[in-house]
Design an enzyme around this catalytic site. Structure first.
Site, short mmCIF file in Angstrom:
data_model
loop_
_atom_site.label_atom_id
_atom_site.label_comp_id
_atom_site.label_asym_id
_atom_site.label_seq_id
_atom_site.Cartn_x
_atom_site.Cartn_y
_atom_site.Cartn_z
CD GLU A 204 3.07 -53.44 24.98
OE1 GLU A 204 2.86 -55.05 24.00
OE2 GLU A 204 2.28 -52.44 24.93
CE LYS B 279 -0.35 -57.25 24.41
NZ LYS B 279 -0.07 -56.94 24.53
CB CYS C 232 -0.30 -53.41 26.42
SG CYS C 232 -0.65 -51.62 25.90
#
Length: 335
Positions: A97, A169, A210
């Protein structure tokens, strides 16, 4: 073959380290080399097992790096990591990321955000094409719907330099980290809505980023509704949360979905405000760590072979896909 002082021999459940002046010239086993900037290690595998798995295996690499607020510096680091991965025989390199940029001040990332057809992403497309390798770009600052927002976008590029898939995301990091700072990703990031999987030479990839790691539902859907075989979890975990939960969460996702997990991550101090935990990992569908850098904070790659026949074997012996109960099966009761 590079000279190094530490060689790490892996058996199914143990790690053995041997200090040598220099590596031996010949081996009775085939060794798979994994490099960092200052050290390397080898995984001993019998030639028989290599030959047996050759038709079903493909090599992958998970990068570890410390991105800064300089696009050119980060691209140079990524280019070097790509060269290492290609030299190791990897068909896919996963970058973490924020691989291309970590802002030093609030709002910096929004200022440099670009569309996917902008010059930043096109440089990485060219890098993949020139190196003939697939790239997982873990979290790109894609320009949002207005000048104050971006998307944290996971981009997969094939070995011809074409973007194969993108995932924005879904779960944003709005957390008051115990003993750390307050994070409010939603203040400058627009959340995605779609779960994404894509076919690749190493199997069907499930894309996440993440903080998604803490929400097992997305991984359940990737496995059971989108047929994922390999889950990608590029990250920039904080030091505090990484120490507490990083490896255990990754291994849990691998075990409960019976998928490989590849987790590339940021490592060390990105700036005065941001410190990332590091520890890039590759985990097999039984939950065993099969790839890891010796140094949690170094810049380098972890390498492992994805064995698609192992996925089939684990799933056949423990057939949870057939035994799962739909949500409607569970009836709520009041006490």
């Amino acid at each position: 073959m590079p000279i190094c002082s530490n060689w790490l021999h892996l058996t199914p459940n143990k790690f053995y380290t041997h200090a040598l002046i220099r590596p031996p010239i010949t081996f009775t086993h085939r060794h798979v080399i994994t490099t960092t900037r200052s050290r390397c290690f080898a995984r001993a595998v019998t030639s028989e097992s290599v030959m047996a798995a050759a038709s079903n295996s493909v090599r992958v690499a998970a990068a570890q790096m410390t991105s800064v607020n300089d696009l050119a510096v980060n691209f140079a680091t990524c280019s070097s990591l790509v060269k290492e991965a290609v030299s190791a025989g990897a068909k896919l390199l996963c970058l973490p990321e924020a691989f291309s940029y970590v802002g030093a001040r609030d709002g910096d990332s929004v200022k440099i955000a670009e569309p996917l057809n902008g010059p930043i992403m096109q440089r990485y497309c060219s890098l993949a094409r020139e190196s003939s390798i697939w790239l997982s770009l873990g979290g790109f600052q894609e320009k949002g719907s207005d000048d104050e927002h971006l998307h944290n976008t996971h981009v997969v590029i094939d070995d011809t330099g074409n973007i194969r898939s993108t995932y924005r995301k879904i779960h944003l990091f709005d957390v008051d980290v115990p003993g750390g700072r307050v994070y409010k990703e939603s203040s400058f990031t627009e959340a995605g809505k779609d779960i994404v999987a894509v076919d690749s030479p190493i199997g069907r990839l499930g894309l996440t980023v993440c903080y998604d790691l803490r929400f097992p539902e997305i991984y359940q859907q990737l496995r059971f509704q989108h047929d994922a075989q390999v889950l990608l979890v590029p990250s920039a975990f904080t030091k505090v949360t990484g120490e507490a939960h990083w490896e255990i969460l990754l291994r849990a996702r691998a075990i409960e979905t019976q998928c490989y997990v590849i987790a590339a991550t940021q490592a060390g101090k990105n700036n005065d405000k941001r410190e990332s935990y590091g520890d890039s990992l590759i985990i097999d569908p039984w939950g065993t760590v099969v790839g890891r850098l010796p140094d949690r904070l170094s810049t380098g790659i972890a390498v492992a072979d994805i064995d698609l026949s192992l996925i089939d074997s684990v799933r056949a012996k423990m057939p949870i896909a057939k035994q799962r109960k739909p949500i409607e099966f569970w009836k709520s009761t009041s006490l």
